[in-house]
Design a protein around this motif. Structure first.
Motif, PDB file in Angstrom:
ATOM      1  N   ASP A   1      -3.284   1.595  -2.914  1.00 41.64           N
ATOM      2  CA  ASP A   1      -3.259   2.131  -1.555  1.00 41.64           C
ATOM      3  C   ASP A   1      -4.673   2.405  -1.055  1.00 41.64           C
ATOM      4  O   ASP A   1      -5.004   2.102   0.098  1.00 41.64           O
ATOM      5  CB  ASP A   1      -2.430   3.410  -1.534  1.00 41.64           C
ATOM      6  CG  ASP A   1      -2.269   3.976  -0.131  1.00 41.64           C
ATOM      7  OD1 ASP A   1      -2.461   3.219   0.833  1.00 41.64           O
ATOM      8  OD2 ASP A   1      -1.947   5.172  -0.010  1.00 41.64           O
ATOM      9  N   LYS A   2      -5.520   2.960  -1.898  1.00 44.03           N
ATOM     10  CA  LYS A   2      -6.892   3.253  -1.479  1.00 44.03           C
ATOM     11  C   LYS A   2      -7.671   1.977  -1.171  1.00 44.03           C
ATOM     12  O   LYS A   2      -8.438   1.923  -0.209  1.00 44.03           O
ATOM     13  CB  LYS A   2      -7.609   4.045  -2.576  1.00 44.03           C
ATOM     14  CG  LYS A   2      -7.066   5.459  -2.761  1.00 44.03           C
ATOM     15  CD  LYS A   2      -7.834   6.203  -3.846  1.00 44.03           C
ATOM     16  CE  LYS A   2      -7.279   7.616  -4.024  1.00 44.03           C
ATOM     17  NZ  LYS A   2      -7.997   8.358  -5.100  1.00 44.03           N
TER      18      LYS A   2
ATOM     19  N   ALA B   1       0.823  -1.211   0.000  1.00 46.12           N
ATOM     20  CA  ALA B   1       0.000   0.000   0.000  1.00 46.12           C
ATOM     21  C   ALA B   1       0.854   1.256   0.000  1.00 46.12           C
ATOM     22  O   ALA B   1       0.587   2.207  -0.739  1.00 46.12           O
ATOM     23  CB  ALA B   1      -0.935  -0.010   1.211  1.00 46.12           C
ATOM     24  N   GLY B   2       1.898   1.290   0.833  1.00 43.55           N
ATOM     25  CA  GLY B   2       2.718   2.493   0.918  1.00 43.55           C
ATOM     26  C   GLY B   2       3.561   2.733  -0.314  1.00 43.55           C
ATOM     27  O   GLY B   2       3.764   3.887  -0.713  1.00 43.55           O
ATOM     28  N   TYR B   3       4.048   1.683  -0.958  1.00 50.47           N
ATOM     29  CA  TYR B   3       4.934   1.859  -2.102  1.00 50.47           C
ATOM     30  C   TYR B   3       4.162   2.075  -3.401  1.00 50.47           C
ATOM     31  O   TYR B   3       4.525   2.940  -4.196  1.00 50.47           O
ATOM     32  CB  TYR B   3       5.850   0.650  -2.259  1.00 50.47           C
ATOM     33  CG  TYR B   3       6.820   0.777  -3.402  1.00 50.47           C
ATOM     34  CD1 TYR B   3       7.951   1.571  -3.276  1.00 50.47           C
ATOM     35  CD2 TYR B   3       6.607   0.111  -4.600  1.00 50.47           C
ATOM     36  CE1 TYR B   3       8.847   1.703  -4.326  1.00 50.47           C
ATOM     37  CE2 TYR B   3       7.497   0.228  -5.660  1.00 50.47           C
ATOM     38  CZ  TYR B   3       8.614   1.031  -5.513  1.00 50.47           C
ATOM     39  OH  TYR B   3       9.498   1.157  -6.563  1.00 50.47           O
TER      40      TYR B   3
ATOM     41  N   SER C   1      -6.252   0.447   2.094  1.00 54.12           N
ATOM     42  CA  SER C   1      -6.650   1.305   3.218  1.00 54.12           C
ATOM     43  C   SER C   1      -8.129   1.132   3.538  1.00 54.12           C
ATOM     44  O   SER C   1      -8.522   1.146   4.715  1.00 54.12           O
ATOM     45  CB  SER C   1      -6.347   2.768   2.887  1.00 54.12           C
ATOM     46  OG  SER C   1      -4.957   2.969   2.702  1.00 54.12           O
TER      47      SER C   1
ATOM     48  N   ARG D   1      -0.955  -0.403   9.020  1.00 55.38           N
ATOM     49  CA  ARG D   1      -0.996   1.064   9.005  1.00 55.38           C
ATOM     50  C   ARG D   1       0.339   1.667   9.415  1.00 55.38           C
ATOM     51  O   ARG D   1       0.775   2.686   8.863  1.00 55.38           O
ATOM     52  CB  ARG D   1      -2.104   1.566   9.935  1.00 55.38           C
ATOM     53  CG  ARG D   1      -3.490   1.140   9.502  1.00 55.38           C
ATOM     54  CD  ARG D   1      -4.572   1.722  10.381  1.00 55.38           C
ATOM     55  NE  ARG D   1      -4.784   3.133  10.084  1.00 55.38           N
ATOM     56  CZ  ARG D   1      -5.768   3.853  10.613  1.00 55.38           C
ATOM     57  NH1 ARG D   1      -6.602   3.286  11.486  1.00 55.38           N
ATOM     58  NH2 ARG D   1      -5.908   5.117  10.312  1.00 55.38           N
TER      59      ARG D   1
ATOM     60  N   LEU E   1       5.583   5.333   3.135  1.00 55.43           N
ATOM     61  CA  LEU E   1       5.245   6.584   2.443  1.00 55.43           C
ATOM     62  C   LEU E   1       6.369   7.605   2.546  1.00 55.43           C
ATOM     63  O   LEU E   1       6.586   8.396   1.607  1.00 55.43           O
ATOM     64  CB  LEU E   1       3.951   7.167   3.023  1.00 55.43           C
ATOM     65  CG  LEU E   1       2.650   6.457   2.636  1.00 55.43           C
ATOM     66  CD1 LEU E   1       1.469   7.067   3.369  1.00 55.43           C
ATOM     67  CD2 LEU E   1       2.440   6.524   1.124  1.00 55.43           C
TER      68      LEU E   1
ATOM     69  N   ARG F   1       2.744   1.097   6.448  1.00 57.17           N
ATOM     70  CA  ARG F   1       2.354   1.974   5.328  1.00 57.17           C
ATOM     71  C   ARG F   1       2.852   3.400   5.555  1.00 57.17           C
ATOM     72  O   ARG F   1       3.383   4.045   4.639  1.00 57.17           O
ATOM     73  CB  ARG F   1       0.836   1.965   5.178  1.00 57.17           C
ATOM     74  CG  ARG F   1       0.312   2.968   4.151  1.00 57.17           C
ATOM     75  CD  ARG F   1      -1.205   2.997   4.123  1.00 57.17           C
ATOM     76  NE  ARG F   1      -1.688   4.052   3.256  1.00 57.17           N
ATOM     77  CZ  ARG F   1      -1.886   5.317   3.646  1.00 57.17           C
ATOM     78  NH1 ARG F   1      -1.632   5.660   4.904  1.00 57.17           N
ATOM     79  NH2 ARG F   1      -2.326   6.220   2.787  1.00 57.17           N
TER      80      ARG F   1
ATOM     81  N   GLY G   1       0.861   3.048  -3.856  1.00 55.94           N
ATOM     82  CA  GLY G   1       0.035   4.249  -3.876  1.00 55.94           C
ATOM     83  C   GLY G   1      -1.160   4.091  -4.813  1.00 55.94           C
ATOM     84  O   GLY G   1      -1.507   2.983  -5.254  1.00 55.94           O
TER      85      GLY G   1
END
Length: 339
Positions: free
Chosen positions: A160-161, A152-154, A164, A218, A225, A221, A156
């Protein structure tokens, strides 16, 4: 004479002023050491951390060598002729062993009322159940949370949405309510199976891990970021390094500190959760567990308090040691702390 003595006094005052050699010596002391070695040095110097690590190691030894320990004390989880050890007219209280009677070497922790099972054997195997479930659930939840947080963090964007949203959705589900719903379903579906105790064991691990990975995800992530904009990640992208290699070789090694901290804090939470579920009758009900022992010992709180206090002390000591050790690990891995 006063003029002659003034000089040494003045020099003495100047020599007493703080020098700048302290930080230089400290810098030389940590030169060439990795962050993990520096953190380990801090932990070794922390007396509370050392004591908590010793307590944790003791429980691990008890859990791993539960069988040999019971054989050493000649105790067993099986009940042999309980009528010989219980006062059937006095509510089923033990006729031998502490605290109502003298110390019994055959049963160092006493025996349980109504069932005459050995308390030491149940305490030792309860420690094994608690640590086995909590450690396995921590492993699964941490691995899954780390993977979701990395992706998710890499990546995007829509990835990521989506992740999340899944994290937020799971966080909205009440943990205890979900466990209360899942337990009767498993009980009705598999209670006739010969492997029902193992099914309960793995079902509890799935529940704990399924509702415990979101915090790790979380945390990872948020760290990714910030790390994905660093120069070493940009350089890896420019030279055409595959995404999987960037995640595993570039980003993951820089996430060691938050991963260690999250694992050290998740383990005691799962220990307490396992005992709480067993006490409520939705955890390990067909095996041996500290929570199940507490559930059975509650009616004997006044007449036979030892039966209740033994598993309670085990849970409190283990959870407290793991929590304090987790705090010490977090402080040791934080470069801003002055410990």
């Amino acid at each position: 004479m006063s003029a002659q003595t003034a000089g040494p006094e003045t020099l003495g005052h100047l020599s007493d002023e703080p020098s700048n050699e302290g930080p230089e010596k400290k810098a030389k002391g940590i030169t060439g050491k990795s962050p993990m070695r520096i953190a380990m040095g801090r932990l070794v110097r922390d007396k509370i951390a050392v004591v908590c690590a010793a307590v944790t190691f003791f429980f691990v030894i008890v859990a791993v060598f539960a069988g040999p320990i019971c054989a050493l004390f000649n105790v067993s989880t099986e009940t042999v002729l309980p009528s010989q050890f219980l006062d059937t007219l006095g509510g089923g209280l033990p006729l031998k062993g502490p605290p109502l009677h003298g110390f019994d070497p055959d049963h160092p922790f006493g025996i349980a009322p109504q069932s005459a099972t050995d308390n030491l054997a149940y305490w030792v195997y309860g420690a094994r159940t608690s640590l086995e479930i909590s450690a396995t659930a921590t492993l699964f939840s941490s691995v899954f949370g780390i993977l979701m947080g990395l992706v998710a963090g890499y990546m995007g964007g829509i990835v990521d949405k989506t992740i999340s949203f899944v994290i937020d959705f799971f966080l909205t589900i009440p943990f205890l309510l979900a466990a209360l719903v899942i337990a009767p379903i498993i009980n009705q579906r598999f209670n006739a199976s010969d492997n029902y105790p193992r099914i309960q064991f793995w079902a509890l691990i799935v529940v704990l891990a399924g509702f415990g990975w979101m915090g790790v995800a979380r945390l990872i992530r948020g760290e990714v970021l910030s790390l994905r904009e660093r120069e070493f990640v940009q350089a890896a992208r420019v030279i055409g390094m595959p995404t999987s290699r960037i995640l595993m070789k570039e980003l993951l090694p820089n996430l060691t500190a938050p991963i260690v901290v999250s694992v050290s804090l998740a383990l005691p939470a799962f220990v307490a959760a396992e005992a709480g579920f067993a006490f409520l009758g939705i955890g390990v009900t067909s095996g041996i567990s500290w929570g199940q022992t507490i559930n059975k010992a509650t009616p004997f709180f006044e007449s036979y308090p030892l039966y209740l206090w033994e598993p309670m002390i085990g849970i409190v000591a283990l959870v407290l040691a793991l929590n304090l050790l987790g705090d010490a690990v977090r402080d040791a891995l934080d470069p801003k702390t002055r410990r």
